[in-house]
Design a protein around this motif. Structure first.
Motif, PDB file in Angstrom:
ATOM      1  N   ASP A  96      -3.519  -5.565  -1.164  1.00 46.17           N
ATOM      2  CA  ASP A  96      -2.309  -5.076  -1.832  1.00 46.17           C
ATOM      3  C   ASP A  96      -2.038  -5.950  -3.048  1.00 46.17           C
ATOM      4  O   ASP A  96      -2.491  -7.088  -3.127  1.00 46.17           O
ATOM      5  CB  ASP A  96      -1.109  -5.017  -0.872  1.00 46.17           C
ATOM      6  CG  ASP A  96      -1.070  -6.166   0.115  1.00 46.17           C
ATOM      7  OD1 ASP A  96      -1.790  -7.154  -0.092  1.00 46.17           O
ATOM      8  OD2 ASP A  96      -0.303  -6.083   1.090  1.00 46.17           O
TER       9      ASP A  96
ATOM     10  N   CYS B 168       4.425 -13.326  -0.937  1.00 51.72           N
ATOM     11  CA  CYS B 168       3.860 -12.756   0.305  1.00 51.72           C
ATOM     12  C   CYS B 168       2.349 -12.978   0.354  1.00 51.72           C
ATOM     13  O   CYS B 168       1.691 -12.578   1.303  1.00 51.72           O
ATOM     14  CB  CYS B 168       4.212 -11.274   0.446  1.00 51.72           C
ATOM     15  SG  CYS B 168       4.030 -10.673   2.144  1.00 51.72           S
TER      16      CYS B 168
ATOM     17  N   HIS C  83      -0.034 -11.728  -1.690  1.00 57.85           N
ATOM     18  CA  HIS C  83      -0.914 -10.625  -2.089  1.00 57.85           C
ATOM     19  C   HIS C  83      -1.871 -11.056  -3.206  1.00 57.85           C
ATOM     20  O   HIS C  83      -2.918 -10.433  -3.395  1.00 57.85           O
ATOM     21  CB  HIS C  83      -0.086  -9.401  -2.498  1.00 57.85           C
ATOM     22  CG  HIS C  83       0.782  -8.877  -1.382  1.00 57.85           C
ATOM     23  ND1 HIS C  83       1.575  -7.765  -1.504  1.00 57.85           N
ATOM     24  CD2 HIS C  83       0.973  -9.316  -0.108  1.00 57.85           C
ATOM     25  CE1 HIS C  83       2.221  -7.547  -0.368  1.00 57.85           C
ATOM     26  NE2 HIS C  83       1.885  -8.489   0.487  1.00 57.85           N
TER      27      HIS C  83
ATOM     28  N   GLU D 267       3.043  -2.370  -1.595  1.00 59.99           N
ATOM     29  CA  GLU D 267       3.103  -2.561  -0.142  1.00 59.99           C
ATOM     30  C   GLU D 267       4.504  -2.947   0.274  1.00 59.99           C
ATOM     31  O   GLU D 267       4.985  -2.531   1.322  1.00 59.99           O
ATOM     32  CB  GLU D 267       2.101  -3.630   0.308  1.00 59.99           C
ATOM     33  CG  GLU D 267       1.931  -3.734   1.825  1.00 59.99           C
ATOM     34  CD  GLU D 267       3.118  -4.344   2.552  1.00 59.99           C
ATOM     35  OE1 GLU D 267       3.494  -3.830   3.618  1.00 59.99           O
ATOM     36  OE2 GLU D 267       3.691  -5.331   2.046  1.00 59.99           O
ATOM     37  N   GLU D 268       5.179  -3.727  -0.568  1.00 54.34           N
ATOM     38  CA  GLU D 268       6.516  -4.224  -0.196  1.00 54.34           C
ATOM     39  C   GLU D 268       7.529  -3.082  -0.062  1.00 54.34           C
ATOM     40  O   GLU D 268       8.552  -3.244   0.580  1.00 54.34           O
ATOM     41  CB  GLU D 268       7.016  -5.253  -1.217  1.00 54.34           C
ATOM     42  CG  GLU D 268       6.161  -6.523  -1.291  1.00 54.34           C
ATOM     43  CD  GLU D 268       6.208  -7.376  -0.031  1.00 54.34           C
ATOM     44  OE1 GLU D 268       7.060  -7.113   0.836  1.00 54.34           O
ATOM     45  OE2 GLU D 268       5.385  -8.299   0.080  1.00 54.34           O
TER      46      GLU D 268
ATOM     47  N   HIS E  85      -4.164 -10.148   6.186  1.00 54.26           N
ATOM     48  CA  HIS E  85      -2.930 -10.709   5.613  1.00 54.26           C
ATOM     49  C   HIS E  85      -2.952 -12.208   5.821  1.00 54.26           C
ATOM     50  O   HIS E  85      -3.116 -12.681   6.935  1.00 54.26           O
ATOM     51  CB  HIS E  85      -1.659 -10.093   6.208  1.00 54.26           C
ATOM     52  CG  HIS E  85      -0.510 -10.150   5.237  1.00 54.26           C
ATOM     53  ND1 HIS E  85      -0.054 -11.344   4.722  1.00 54.26           N
ATOM     54  CD2 HIS E  85       0.231  -9.182   4.656  1.00 54.26           C
ATOM     55  CE1 HIS E  85       0.935 -11.093   3.866  1.00 54.26           C
ATOM     56  NE2 HIS E  85       1.119  -9.789   3.802  1.00 54.26           N
TER      57      HIS E  85
ATOM     58  N   GLU F 131       4.298  -3.003   7.882  1.00 62.63           N
ATOM     59  CA  GLU F 131       3.201  -3.080   6.906  1.00 62.63           C
ATOM     60  C   GLU F 131       2.727  -1.662   6.672  1.00 62.63           C
ATOM     61  O   GLU F 131       2.529  -0.915   7.640  1.00 62.63           O
ATOM     62  CB  GLU F 131       2.051  -3.836   7.565  1.00 62.63           C
ATOM     63  CG  GLU F 131       1.465  -5.004   6.853  1.00 62.63           C
ATOM     64  CD  GLU F 131       0.814  -4.783   5.513  1.00 62.63           C
ATOM     65  OE1 GLU F 131       0.432  -3.638   5.190  1.00 62.63           O
ATOM     66  OE2 GLU F 131       0.688  -5.761   4.777  1.00 62.63           O
TER      67      GLU F 131
HETATM   68 NI    NI Z   1       2.598  -8.887   2.539  1.00 63.56          NI
END
Ligand code: NI
Length: 387
Positions: free
Chosen positions: A75, A100, A102, A135-136, A160, A329
């Motif tokens: 992502d 996060c 990514h 994705e968020e 992840h 997710e």
């Molecule tokens: Ni994430």
């Protein structure tokens, strides 16, 4: 094939890419520069790609021998978080940061692309590299699927990076790993009046308060105690003045769970409680329920294969089990379509930036985890395609 040996020369490349993405974070659906940067890298590797879920893209590495198709997913979006880390690759976009991780996901996938592209003469089948936006907002995966990004794919693999999980530990358990997340709104209709004469009106605040309290009985009295469920009200809006009976109230909340059958029952349960409770106070309730993202479920066969791949890359002691997480997710949308596995890769290290959770202003990773993640993408791909 010794995957660790193949990946080692690209270790610095992956770190450099991660730092570059980290410096230039972009929020959901605005990953245009990020997307262009990825395309430049793919062009330099000679890997073809096509647009899917714009600004997302899907690249294809075709092995020299026929076989199955695997998708690897990264992502691309960052968050509206002001970075508090003092590092020389600190975010240059005010108010936005890759809190996060990514940035790490994209870098690891580019590293894996280099390695897999270099050995494509020996690959049986096809590798699709999904670079997904948003994705968020849990909406990017659906757009990739809508644009055919998953067409012809037999299985999907995702990683992840996890800040609070110490480096060296990796999880790939079977079953529901991340919860669903649905959104709901309840509109309560009463009747306004003078605060000194409540009996002449219908107090929407009292009715809505009772609805908030009664909704808590879903978890305590209605769902199976062995089945995790969250019902949280995060917003409660009502009233205009201290001495006026509010004629309406609006509640908004989230539902999170791991059991899809229970998930299907939730709108009915919430509606029954909201309507009957409001009615007890002479008010009316209306429910607007929006199904969001389903639980992310690891296919047992894929989880078993991933566990074996992890042991090859990181050794016997790396496999670690964590309880399911009530965060959602959108990888879940892929696992609804094809069997897949979503791996948690530990990257926390107190000596190198700490053990902060995702979305924290001080979130950072031990970059040594990037080499492991890159190798895992490659190892799992080969393990699946050569089966
Ligand atoms: Ni994430």
């Amino acid at each position: 094939m010794d995957v660790k040996k193949l990946v080692a020369p690209h270790k610095q490349y992956v770190i450099d890419m991660r730092r570059e993405f980290h410096q230039h974070p972009e929020p959901s659906w605005k990953e245009t520069e990020t997307s262009k940067r990825i395309k430049r890298e793919l062009d330099s590797m000679g890997i073809p790609y096509r647009a899917a879920g714009d600004p997302g893209l899907v690249a294809t590495i075709k092995g020299s021998h026929p076989g199955k198709t695997i998708a690897l997913r990264a992502d691309m979006d960052a968050l509206e978080v002001t970075e508090a880390n003092e590092v020389d690759y600190k975010s240059q976009n005010p108010g936005i940061s890759h809190a996060c991780g990514h940035d790490a996901h994209m870098a690891m996938l580019l590293g894996a692309a280099r390695v897999l592209n270099g050995i494509k003469e020996e690959i049986r089948g096809t590798v699709k590299l999904i670079f997904q936006p948003a994705e968020e907002l849990v909406s990017g995966a659906e757009s990739i699927i809508r644009d055919g990004g998953l067409d012809g794919v037999d299985t999907i693999f995702g990683i992840h990076i996890i800040g609070f999980l110490p480096i060296g530990l990796i999880c790939a358990q079977a079953g529901a790993r991340l919860s669903s997340a649905d959104h709901f709104e309840i509109r309560i209709k009463g009747q306004g009046g003078h605060g000194g004469l409540p009996h002449q009106g219908v107090d929407a605040i009292v009715a809505a308060s009772a609805v908030v309290m009664n909704l808590q009985s879903i978890v305590s009295r209605e769902s199976d105690p062995t089945e995790p469920v969250v019902v949280s009200i995060g917003m409660f809006h009502a009233g205009t003045r201290n001495n006026v009976i509010a004629d309406s109230a609006r509640l908004e909340g989230t539902v999170r769970l791991f059991n899809k059958e229970l998930g299907q029952q939730m709108p009915g349960i919430i509606e029954r409680i909201a309507k009957s409770t409001a009615q007890a106070y002479r008010a009316e309730a209306e429910l607007i329920y929006t199904v969001g993202v389903p639980p992310t479920v690891n296919d047992p066969g894929c989880a078993q294969r991933a566990a074996a791949s992890i042991q090859k890359i990181a050794g016997e002691g790396a496999l670690f089990e964590v309880p399911p997480v009530t965060g959602a997710e959108d990888f879940a949308f892929y696992t609804e379509k094809v069997p897949g596995v979503f791996v948690f890769l530990g990257a926390g290290n107190e000596a190198k930036g700490g053990l902060y959770p995702q979305h924290h202003e001080k979130f950072n990773i031990d970059e040594d985890a990037l080499e492991t993640g890159t190798a895992l993408h490659v190892q799992y791909t080969l393990d699946f395609l050569n089966e």
